[in-house]
Design an enzyme around this catalytic site. Structure first.
Site, PDB file in Angstrom:
ATOM      1  N   GLU A 117       7.759 -86.245 -17.219  1.00 25.45           N
ATOM      2  CA  GLU A 117       8.768 -85.218 -17.512  1.00 25.45           C
ATOM      3  C   GLU A 117       8.095 -83.858 -17.557  1.00 25.45           C
ATOM      4  O   GLU A 117       6.879 -83.773 -17.680  1.00 25.45           O
ATOM      5  CB  GLU A 117       9.371 -85.426 -18.915  1.00 25.45           C
ATOM      6  CG  GLU A 117       9.897 -86.787 -19.195  1.00 25.45           C
ATOM      7  CD  GLU A 117      10.096 -87.016 -20.692  1.00 25.45           C
ATOM      8  OE1 GLU A 117       9.883 -86.076 -21.491  1.00 25.45           O
ATOM      9  OE2 GLU A 117      10.458 -88.140 -21.048  1.00 25.45           O
ATOM     10  N   LYS A 119       7.040 -80.483 -19.478  1.00 26.51           N
ATOM     11  CA  LYS A 119       6.798 -80.140 -20.869  1.00 26.51           C
ATOM     12  C   LYS A 119       7.329 -78.728 -21.087  1.00 26.51           C
ATOM     13  O   LYS A 119       6.743 -77.753 -20.645  1.00 26.51           O
ATOM     14  CB  LYS A 119       5.312 -80.201 -21.196  1.00 26.51           C
ATOM     15  CG  LYS A 119       5.078 -79.963 -22.674  1.00 26.51           C
ATOM     16  CD  LYS A 119       3.654 -80.201 -23.079  1.00 26.51           C
ATOM     17  CE  LYS A 119       3.525 -80.135 -24.589  1.00 26.51           C
ATOM     18  NZ  LYS A 119       4.192 -78.969 -25.190  1.00 26.51           N
ATOM     19  N   ASP A 121       8.335 -75.283 -22.830  1.00 28.39           N
ATOM     20  CA  ASP A 121       7.688 -74.436 -23.816  1.00 28.39           C
ATOM     21  C   ASP A 121       8.760 -73.815 -24.697  1.00 28.39           C
ATOM     22  O   ASP A 121       9.182 -72.686 -24.504  1.00 28.39           O
ATOM     23  CB  ASP A 121       6.891 -73.351 -23.078  1.00 28.39           C
ATOM     24  CG  ASP A 121       5.867 -72.709 -23.970  1.00 28.39           C
ATOM     25  OD1 ASP A 121       5.664 -73.214 -25.086  1.00 28.39           O
ATOM     26  OD2 ASP A 121       5.280 -71.700 -23.562  1.00 28.39           O
ATOM     27  N   TYR A 227      14.333 -85.164 -24.964  1.00 32.04           N
ATOM     28  CA  TYR A 227      13.221 -85.907 -24.370  1.00 32.04           C
ATOM     29  C   TYR A 227      12.976 -87.263 -25.043  1.00 32.04           C
ATOM     30  O   TYR A 227      12.124 -88.030 -24.609  1.00 32.04           O
ATOM     31  CB  TYR A 227      11.936 -85.073 -24.383  1.00 32.04           C
ATOM     32  CG  TYR A 227      11.473 -84.660 -25.764  1.00 32.04           C
ATOM     33  CD1 TYR A 227      10.834 -85.570 -26.603  1.00 32.04           C
ATOM     34  CD2 TYR A 227      11.679 -83.366 -26.229  1.00 32.04           C
ATOM     35  CE1 TYR A 227      10.426 -85.205 -27.873  1.00 32.04           C
ATOM     36  CE2 TYR A 227      11.274 -82.997 -27.500  1.00 32.04           C
ATOM     37  CZ  TYR A 227      10.650 -83.914 -28.309  1.00 32.04           C
ATOM     38  OH  TYR A 227      10.256 -83.559 -29.569  1.00 32.04           O
ATOM     39  N   LYS A 316      -1.506 -80.432 -19.626  1.00 28.13           N
ATOM     40  CA  LYS A 316      -1.101 -79.027 -19.671  1.00 28.13           C
ATOM     41  C   LYS A 316      -1.721 -78.172 -18.577  1.00 28.13           C
ATOM     42  O   LYS A 316      -2.824 -78.437 -18.112  1.00 28.13           O
ATOM     43  CB  LYS A 316      -1.422 -78.447 -21.048  1.00 28.13           C
ATOM     44  CG  LYS A 316      -0.575 -79.116 -22.141  1.00 28.13           C
ATOM     45  CD  LYS A 316      -0.872 -78.552 -23.488  1.00 28.13           C
ATOM     46  CE  LYS A 316       0.084 -77.426 -23.823  1.00 28.13           C
ATOM     47  NZ  LYS A 316      -0.101 -76.977 -25.220  1.00 28.13           N
ATOM     48  N   CYS A 408       3.649 -33.810 -21.311  1.00 28.07           N
ATOM     49  CA  CYS A 408       3.761 -34.674 -20.139  1.00 28.07           C
ATOM     50  C   CYS A 408       2.450 -34.675 -19.352  1.00 28.07           C
ATOM     51  O   CYS A 408       1.972 -33.607 -18.976  1.00 28.07           O
ATOM     52  CB  CYS A 408       4.909 -34.200 -19.257  1.00 28.07           C
ATOM     53  SG  CYS A 408       5.014 -35.056 -17.687  1.00 28.07           S
ATOM     54  N   CYS A 411       3.258 -32.766 -15.896  1.00 20.19           N
ATOM     55  CA  CYS A 411       3.603 -31.353 -15.757  1.00 20.19           C
ATOM     56  C   CYS A 411       3.213 -30.525 -16.977  1.00 20.19           C
ATOM     57  O   CYS A 411       3.308 -29.304 -16.953  1.00 20.19           O
ATOM     58  CB  CYS A 411       5.098 -31.192 -15.490  1.00 20.19           C
ATOM     59  SG  CYS A 411       6.117 -31.579 -16.927  1.00 20.19           S
ATOM     60  N   CYS A 424       9.779 -36.933 -20.594  1.00 21.27           N
ATOM     61  CA  CYS A 424       9.574 -35.557 -20.136  1.00 21.27           C
ATOM     62  C   CYS A 424      10.930 -35.042 -19.686  1.00 21.27           C
ATOM     63  O   CYS A 424      11.562 -35.625 -18.814  1.00 21.27           O
ATOM     64  CB  CYS A 424       8.577 -35.516 -18.975  1.00 21.27           C
ATOM     65  SG  CYS A 424       8.586 -33.929 -18.118  1.00 21.27           S
ATOM     66  N   CYS A 430       9.326 -31.305 -13.018  1.00 24.47           N
ATOM     67  CA  CYS A 430       8.158 -32.139 -13.304  1.00 24.47           C
ATOM     68  C   CYS A 430       7.776 -32.838 -11.999  1.00 24.47           C
ATOM     69  O   CYS A 430       8.583 -33.560 -11.427  1.00 24.47           O
ATOM     70  CB  CYS A 430       8.497 -33.181 -14.367  1.00 24.47           C
ATOM     71  SG  CYS A 430       7.170 -34.360 -14.646  1.00 24.47           S
TER      72      CYS A 430
HETATM   73 ZN   LIG Z   1       6.698 -33.887 -16.738  1.00 24.73          ZN
END
Ligand SMILES: [Zn+2]
Length: 669
Positions: A117, A119, A121, A227, A316, A408, A411, A424, A430
């Protein structure tokens, strides 16, 4: 109605709704419409409200999860929930097989049949059914005692409240999971809201089950795969693990279909290898496969050793987490101005792939984890998600967490905190933002300025020749000649295509402006209904949503765009430079789709989801949220999700984006 009749009616409705739930969630084969189903539920609810004493333990209304529990009670498991021995290599798995044979006194060459089967998680749970009715659900806890999470488990649709047969007593063991898709959506939502993110789908599933408020669990889209079983009154003539799973299925319990009986341990290794390849394409996370001796009599003889059954092993996958260090943190600025911190890692092999970068999301996440340059960190890669720093293992030279810059990095202008993000706001000049805007503006489906691609845009912006989209039309002959690889001829060609682009339809012009959330369809809608820019500028949010059926978020974005003076100024300069869009012929709209219903799954290339839905609604069709028999069309884009699988199983009409375009008669130019 006299009470006996009411009770009968409630009983009948409860059974009927549970039956339809089973057909819908377990068999993927509903026999009534959602509408009819909802009608039954409403009828039951109103009766239950008037006669609470007749509400049954397996009533579907209990899925809603009304009561908030104070804290979880303790549940002692009927039989201990054991953990599995782990193996990470072929050798360990072969050794497991040898040990079993020694224990059973079998010869080396003899073969043992195994049941393999996936496994999953997720979070291990146990469900108790008495006389076929789900009465108690608990977490694994320490294996002996778990937490009572009955109310939360009742909200999961793949856990039946009533079995198909009234088995006197059975304890069913399973795993609660969140799909990768739901996980991504949940985290995206939490990021927007500035909430802490879940590290992986397992944590998200576990956090969702251990909620005090079941209505939160109900919203988390969890699934359950069984299971095995704990104690049960009567296993009938079930002789193997495989038959046990078949029996669970016949009771209406969700069992994953990737289950295989193999004739020997080599077959089990092969199963592992196949699933490892298949792993990324699965909708949920798995961390290996489980190999179980198929014969239940042999299982019994083998018994257990130090809290693990001797008859099973979890084989695993290579771990998808690895410890490495952060060499640098780079802050990039996207087209929308959001600052994103990205960790540059000392390259590490995680789950078979070399990982060099991991996202740090935003300042809140950095603070929560306390990450900075030089730290040793645990990095996780799950599926197609960008690798992520899970936690700091040991601190480097910096005591405090990394701080996003207040200016930023692109710019130099002031950074504003906008919800969970640093942004920004210098939208129009920019360079990082403007480069993206310019490339979009010049692209084929927008203004179609041939020769103005990403590289040229980059250079023009870096040299300061272009600061916004209008500047394209103010370039002078000779400006470009000095650019590397740019001769007289190529300059001439570029000017030609810039000139040509001045004569363009309004839909493409509006699309080219790059208004957030406005794709080609909404642009053409605006062009057709308003005729020109002035008309759109005059419209308020109410006009946009009520008259044209544009979604609220899109409408707000359009309104805010035109409200901003600097944007209006750029548009004026475009017109002054000679850009003169022509009006788009109004097409006959109306109820072309005549009530056809659609559902979308996966991403489309030419439309945002909002747009595609708007188109359908505008043309008189409807958009559904769940897959069902009565659906007209299932539109499958790139990477379609579970809806696609479901639709396929149900034999519905599935179309791709091109066919969708044909149906809605969409013209791309
Ligand atoms: Zn910027």
């Amino acid at each position: 109605m006299i009470p006996e009749e009411v009770k009968k009616k409630i009983d009948r409705l409860t059974d009927e709704i549970n039956y339809h739930n089973y057909r819908y969630y377990m068999l993927d084969n509903p026999v009534i419409s959602d509408f009819e189903f909802d009608k039954l539920v409403k009828e039951l609810q109103s009766l239950e409200k008037k006669y609470p004493r007749f509400v049954r333990e397996d009533s579907p209304s209990r899925r809603v999860g009304g009561a908030v529990s104070e804290k979880f009670g303790q549940v002692k498991h009927g039989a201990p929930m054991l953990s599995l021995e782990n193996g990470y290599s072929r050798e360990e798995v072969i050794e497991f097989d040898k040990k079993i044979k020694r224990f059973l006194g079998l010869k080396e060459g003899e073969k043992i049949e195994y049941e393999c089967e996936l496994k999953f998680d997720g979070l291990a749970i146990e469900l108790v059914y008495k006389n076929g009715i789900f009465t108690q659900g608990s977490t694994r806890g320490d294996g002996i005692t778990g937490e009572d999470v009955t109310a939360n488990l009742k909200t999961i649709n793949t856990i039946p409240l009533k079995l198909q047969k009234p088995v006197p007593y059975i304890e069913i063991r399973g795993e609660v999971l969140m799909t990768k898709k739901s996980f991504r959506e949940l985290n995206a939502e939490r990021l927007k809201e500035g909430l802490a993110l879940f590290a992986n789908p397992r944590n998200a599933a576990s956090g969702s089950i251990r909620q005090l408020d079941p209505s939160i669990t109900a919203r988390r889209n969890l699934i359950m795969y069984a299971y095995g079983v704990g104690k049960l009154t009567d296993a009938g003539d079930v002789k193997t693990q495989h038959e046990l799973m078949e029996m669970l299925k016949s009771l209406g319990i969700n069992v994953n279909k990737e289950i295989k009986t193999v004739k020997d341990i080599e077959g089990a290794v092969k199963f592992f290898e196949d699933e490892e390849k298949n792993r990324e394409s699965l909708p949920v996370e798995i961390d290996g496969v489980v190999i179980k001796v198929n014969d239940l009599k042999l299982q019994e003889r083998l018994g257990e050793i130090s809290k693990s059954p001797r008859w099973a092993i979890a084989y695993k996958f290579f771990p998808k987490q690895e410890v490495t260090s952060i060499e640098d943190i780079e802050v990039s600025v996207g087209r929308t101005g959001i600052l994103t911190p990205v960790a540059h890692l000392k390259p590490a092999r995680i789950g078979g792939v070399i990982v060099k970068r991991a996202t740090l999301h935003n300042q809140d996440e950095i603070d929560k984890k306390g990450v900075n340059i030089g730290d040793s960190v645990l990095v996780e890669r799950s599926g197609d998600v960008i690798p992520e720093v899970v936690k700091v293992m040991s601190k480097g030279p910096h005591k405090n967490p990394f701080r996003l810059p207040s200016k930023c990095p692109c710019c130099g202008s002031e950074v504003v905190i906008d919800g969970a993000f640093h942004r920004c706001m210098n939208e129009l000049s920019c360079p990082c933002q403007i480069k993206g805007e310019l490339v979009h503006f010049a692209s084929k489906r927008a203004m179609d300025i041939e020769g103005l691609g990403e590289k040229i845009v980059e250079r023009l912006v870096d040299l300061g020749l272009i600061k916004n989209i209008a500047d394209i039309y103010y370039l002078k002959k000779g400006d470009l000649r000095d650019l590397e690889g740019f001769g007289e001829k190529s300059e001439e060609n570029l000017f030609k295509s810039i000139e040509k682009s001045k004569n363009i339809s309004y839909d493409r012009f509006i699309y080219a402006l790059g208004i957030r959330h406005v794709g080609e369809f909404v642009a053409s809608l605006l062009a057709r209904y308003f005729g020109d820019i002035e008309g759109i500028e005059r419209a308020d949010i109410g006009d946009l949503t009520s008259k044209f059926g544009i979604g609220e978020e899109i409408a707000k974005s359009i309104f805010n765009f035109f409200k901003l003076n600097s944007n209006a100024e750029v548009i004026k300069r475009l017109f002054r430079a000679g850009v003169s869009p022509y009006k788009t012929q109004a097409k006959a709209g109306g109820a072309a789709l005549g009530g056809e219903s659609f559902i979308f799954t996966g991403s489309l290339e030419n439309f945002t989801r909002d747009e595609a839905e708007t188109i359908v609604k505008e043309k008189g069709g409807t958009v559904e949220k769940t897959v069902k028999k009565s659906l007209g069309y299932v539109v499958a884009g790139k990477d379609p999700g579970s809806k696609y699988e479901k639709a396929k199983k149900m034999g519905l009409k599935i179309i791709d984006e091109d066919e969708f375009k044909k149906i809605i008669n969409y013209k791309s130019s």
